[in-house]
Scaffold this motif. Sequence first.
Motif, mmCIF file in Angstrom:
data_model
loop_
_atom_site.group_PDB
_atom_site.id
_atom_site.type_symbol
_atom_site.label_atom_id
_atom_site.label_comp_id
_atom_site.label_asym_id
_atom_site.label_seq_id
_atom_site.Cartn_x
_atom_site.Cartn_y
_atom_site.Cartn_z
ATOM 1 N N GLN A 1 0.790 -1.220 0.000
ATOM 2 C CA GLN A 1 0.000 0.000 0.000
ATOM 3 C C GLN A 1 0.827 1.276 0.000
ATOM 4 O O GLN A 1 0.360 2.325 -0.362
ATOM 5 C CB GLN A 1 -0.935 -0.002 1.217
ATOM 6 N N ARG A 2 2.066 1.189 0.422
ATOM 7 C CA ARG A 2 2.835 2.399 0.602
ATOM 8 C C ARG A 2 3.540 2.821 -0.676
ATOM 9 O O ARG A 2 3.998 1.981 -1.447
ATOM 10 C CB ARG A 2 3.861 2.193 1.711
ATOM 11 N N GLU A 3 3.609 4.102 -0.887
ATOM 12 C CA GLU A 3 4.256 4.632 -2.081
ATOM 13 C C GLU A 3 5.690 4.143 -2.200
ATOM 14 O O GLU A 3 6.192 3.900 -3.284
ATOM 15 C CB GLU A 3 4.215 6.162 -2.053
ATOM 16 N N LEU A 4 6.378 3.967 -1.091
ATOM 17 C CA LEU A 4 7.757 3.511 -1.128
ATOM 18 C C LEU A 4 7.882 2.082 -1.642
ATOM 19 O O LEU A 4 8.977 1.635 -1.969
ATOM 20 C CB LEU A 4 8.388 3.628 0.260
ATOM 21 N N GLN A 5 6.753 1.354 -1.687
ATOM 22 C CA GLN A 5 6.780 -0.025 -2.163
ATOM 23 C C GLN A 5 6.489 -0.129 -3.641
ATOM 24 O O GLN A 5 6.260 -1.218 -4.150
ATOM 25 C CB GLN A 5 5.787 -0.858 -1.350
ATOM 26 N N ARG A 6 6.469 0.981 -4.316
ATOM 27 C CA ARG A 6 6.277 0.950 -5.752
ATOM 28 C C ARG A 6 7.577 0.516 -6.419
ATOM 29 O O ARG A 6 8.652 1.008 -6.090
ATOM 30 C CB ARG A 6 5.835 2.322 -6.274
ATOM 31 N N GLU A 7 7.425 -0.374 -7.392
ATOM 32 C CA GLU A 7 8.568 -0.958 -8.078
ATOM 33 C C GLU A 7 8.790 -0.248 -9.408
ATOM 34 O O GLU A 7 7.841 -0.056 -10.175
ATOM 35 C CB GLU A 7 8.295 -2.446 -8.320
ATOM 36 N N LEU A 8 10.039 0.095 -9.690
ATOM 37 C CA LEU A 8 10.346 0.685 -10.983
ATOM 38 C C LEU A 8 10.089 -0.337 -12.081
ATOM 39 O O LEU A 8 10.497 -1.498 -11.977
ATOM 40 C CB LEU A 8 11.804 1.125 -11.017
ATOM 41 N N VAL A 9 9.408 0.105 -13.133
ATOM 42 C CA VAL A 9 9.178 -0.734 -14.306
ATOM 43 C C VAL A 9 10.087 -0.272 -15.447
ATOM 44 O O VAL A 9 10.870 -1.049 -15.995
ATOM 45 C CB VAL A 9 7.711 -0.684 -14.744
ATOM 46 N N ALA A 10 9.970 0.996 -15.803
ATOM 47 C CA ALA A 10 10.789 1.538 -16.895
ATOM 48 C C ALA A 10 10.790 3.052 -16.803
ATOM 49 O O ALA A 10 9.810 3.657 -16.354
ATOM 50 C CB ALA A 10 10.248 1.093 -18.250
ATOM 51 N N THR A 11 11.888 3.654 -17.233
ATOM 52 C CA THR A 11 11.978 5.108 -17.293
ATOM 53 C C THR A 11 12.567 5.527 -18.625
ATOM 54 O O THR A 11 13.242 4.731 -19.309
ATOM 55 C CB THR A 11 12.842 5.679 -16.158
ATOM 56 N N ILE A 12 12.314 6.770 -18.982
ATOM 57 C CA ILE A 12 12.852 7.319 -20.217
ATOM 58 C C ILE A 12 13.157 8.804 -19.992
ATOM 59 O O ILE A 12 12.341 9.518 -19.408
ATOM 60 C CB ILE A 12 11.881 7.107 -21.401
ATOM 61 N N THR A 13 14.330 9.240 -20.445
ATOM 62 C CA THR A 13 14.687 10.643 -20.303
ATOM 63 C C THR A 13 14.109 11.449 -21.466
ATOM 64 O O THR A 13 13.567 10.886 -22.428
ATOM 65 C CB THR A 13 16.209 10.818 -20.289
ATOM 66 N N ASP A 14 14.252 12.752 -21.382
ATOM 67 C CA ASP A 14 13.705 13.598 -22.436
ATOM 68 C C ASP A 14 14.474 13.452 -23.750
ATOM 69 O O ASP A 14 13.973 13.851 -24.803
ATOM 70 C CB ASP A 14 13.669 15.068 -22.008
ATOM 71 N N ASN A 15 15.662 12.862 -23.706
ATOM 72 C CA ASN A 15 16.380 12.601 -24.960
ATOM 73 C C ASN A 15 16.375 11.121 -25.324
ATOM 74 O O ASN A 15 17.160 10.679 -26.165
ATOM 75 C CB ASN A 15 17.811 13.143 -24.910
ATOM 76 N N GLY A 16 15.480 10.353 -24.693
ATOM 77 C CA GLY A 16 15.207 9.002 -25.150
ATOM 78 C C GLY A 16 16.007 7.875 -24.532
ATOM 79 O O GLY A 16 15.903 6.731 -24.977
ATOM 80 N N VAL A 17 16.781 8.137 -23.508
ATOM 81 C CA VAL A 17 17.533 7.076 -22.845
ATOM 82 C C VAL A 17 16.580 6.294 -21.937
ATOM 83 O O VAL A 17 15.877 6.879 -21.121
ATOM 84 C CB VAL A 17 18.704 7.650 -22.043
ATOM 85 N N THR A 18 16.569 4.984 -22.107
ATOM 86 C CA THR A 18 15.623 4.142 -21.375
ATOM 87 C C THR A 18 16.321 3.276 -20.332
ATOM 88 O O THR A 18 17.509 2.970 -20.436
ATOM 89 C CB THR A 18 14.846 3.237 -22.329
ATOM 90 N N ASN A 19 15.523 2.858 -19.366
ATOM 91 C CA ASN A 19 16.000 1.967 -18.319
ATOM 92 C C ASN A 19 14.848 1.048 -17.949
ATOM 93 O O ASN A 19 13.703 1.506 -17.845
ATOM 94 C CB ASN A 19 16.453 2.760 -17.090
ATOM 95 N N TYR A 20 15.131 -0.251 -17.769
ATOM 96 C CA TYR A 20 14.079 -1.220 -17.489
ATOM 97 C C TYR A 20 14.436 -2.059 -16.266
ATOM 98 O O TYR A 20 15.600 -2.380 -16.028
ATOM 99 C CB TYR A 20 13.882 -2.172 -18.669
ATOM 100 N N ALA A 21 13.406 -2.472 -15.559
ATOM 101 C CA ALA A 21 13.594 -3.485 -14.530
ATOM 102 C C ALA A 21 13.934 -4.801 -15.217
ATOM 103 O O ALA A 21 13.439 -5.089 -16.311
ATOM 104 C CB ALA A 21 12.324 -3.639 -13.700
ATOM 105 N N ASP A 22 14.764 -5.602 -14.575
ATOM 106 C CA ASP A 22 15.148 -6.884 -15.176
ATOM 107 C C ASP A 22 13.937 -7.759 -15.476
ATOM 108 O O ASP A 22 13.923 -8.497 -16.463
ATOM 109 C CB ASP A 22 16.111 -7.631 -14.237
#
Length: 122
Positions: A44-65
């Motif tokens: 329930q807690r916001e701190l327990q949210r798991e990263l799925v994927a991110t993208i920067t404004d110039n298109g660099v991506t990052n994914y959870a394994d």
Amino acid sequence: QVQLVESGGGLVQAGGSLRLSCAASGSTSSIRDMGWYRQAPGKQRELQRELVATITDNGVTNYADSVKGRFTISRDNAKNTVYLQMYSLQPEDTAVYYCRANRVTAYIRTYWGQGTQVTVSS
């Protein structure tokens, strides 16, 4: 202020696909990275949210394994929208998916959307 509105969640069978969208509005000019996080049932807690994927404004991506090779994050800067294309969904992908954006001015401020439910049945 930045407002984030997610859409595209739903119920899908294992092996299926979904596409999530997150549209940003308000003071969007200084948004840098955007991403998707998820919160599994029972967490329930916001701190327990798991990263799925991110993208920067110039298109660099990052994914959870756990999602590499199955999920693809993309971004349309002209529309201030970030997408998450999800393939080969599994029951363990069931969660509320949240969009997050970081706005960078003299300081960094993080904004969250309200979340969209993704349920994968076996």
